[in-house]
Design a protein around this motif. Sequence first.
Motif: not given
Lengths: 258, 173
Positions: A102-103, A95-96, A131-132, A99, A188-190
Amino acid sequence: MFELAFQAQREAVRLVAAVTVVASAEGKEWREIAEAAGTTEASARAHWGGAKAAELLAETSSTAGRRTQPTTRMAMAFTDGVLLPVVLAMQQGAQLLGNALKTLQRNLGVSPEELTQRAEVPVPAVHLVVDGQAVAPWTLTYVLIDLMEDDPEEIKWLWERAWYGRCHRDLAAGLGTLSAAFRGARIAAGTPELSAVSRRAGLAPEEAVALFEGRTNPDRSVFSLLIASLGADPEGLWPPQVPQHMTMREPQSGGDGT
Amino acid sequence: MRAGHGSGLATGPESSVPDRFRLEYFAFRQLHHDAYLDYAQVRTGSRVRAVRCVETVFDRLRDIWQAALRGSPAAQAWGMLHEQANCHSDCGAGHVWPIHCLLEGRQADVVLLHRRLRLSVEEAADLMGVPDYTVRGLLRSADRALHALPPCVAPVFTDALYGRGAHGASAAQ
């Protein structure tokens, strides 16, 4: 024989869930999915809706996933055309990583379809990875990061966590060993502002900057604070403890003796 | 943010990369470079020699990259690295970790990777380009060979390997 049949049945259910996730990510409506499955929309949602599908895909079976697969893996880190399905043990890492990708994708303003076209891989592969729901071998991950114009080294830490379940780094190697973990977790945190990150971690802004730039190595508590402030699990990103007798480093002699 | 291809590895002039499948080459290099260096350093006992070994391997690999992709690049590169490390190391007195003087080549490699560099079985297998079960098998046969050694042979080495205070103490698994 029964065991084999039940196992095949379980895998079939997981496969349908995966296909549904991909179809949904591609913009298919529940009505269309239900029609294809020969059922009602409500039933399709109940069987394969977000949480249910995630649960099915994360389900640990005796044959899925490296953690529960003691014999051999189906995929190697450097290979093509293979995705590692995510099981419970590696869900957080995947997931990380997803993410982070995705960022990067959002920052560049590129759609998954464009990305898959440029990377010459099937659309579902990118959807599952972002999508992890699956982890791609390093080759494909590297290509995707490169296409999104970032430094693969920053994401490699997250990939190792997702692929191997841990990050292998020699903390005695020198300054900045852990900085890639910080940068990857921040992506990963955007990509939040560093000032916000340092405030959440209770660190001085200049201290956080030094850590992100690799000018200093944190101790474990600072590492945990910073990683947790980025919404990630510090345990999974801290390199494994190496026993004292294994950490003796050879003298780094200048001469080569030849 | 973008800093080039591969763990601080300079990509150098254009001639230092293969003509085709460049990204795959960079990905491979970044994936394995640091572990190759650690392995070569233990084998040769010198950072300088280790760097030389690893650079030679990647130079050779670059020249045959397209052909290597048709098989297992990891296995081919590992063969080259093993050979390079052999050329730059010996079993003379004072060698820090002389496992290759005691065991057959691939057995010694997996022991070095798993016990000394602390790579997992999966990581060691990826690095050597072999299946997991091969690494497990080599580790088991290496353990048997090491336990069969007489106590007078390299006690300091075997103590370090199994993390015990005195030779002959309980062997770790």
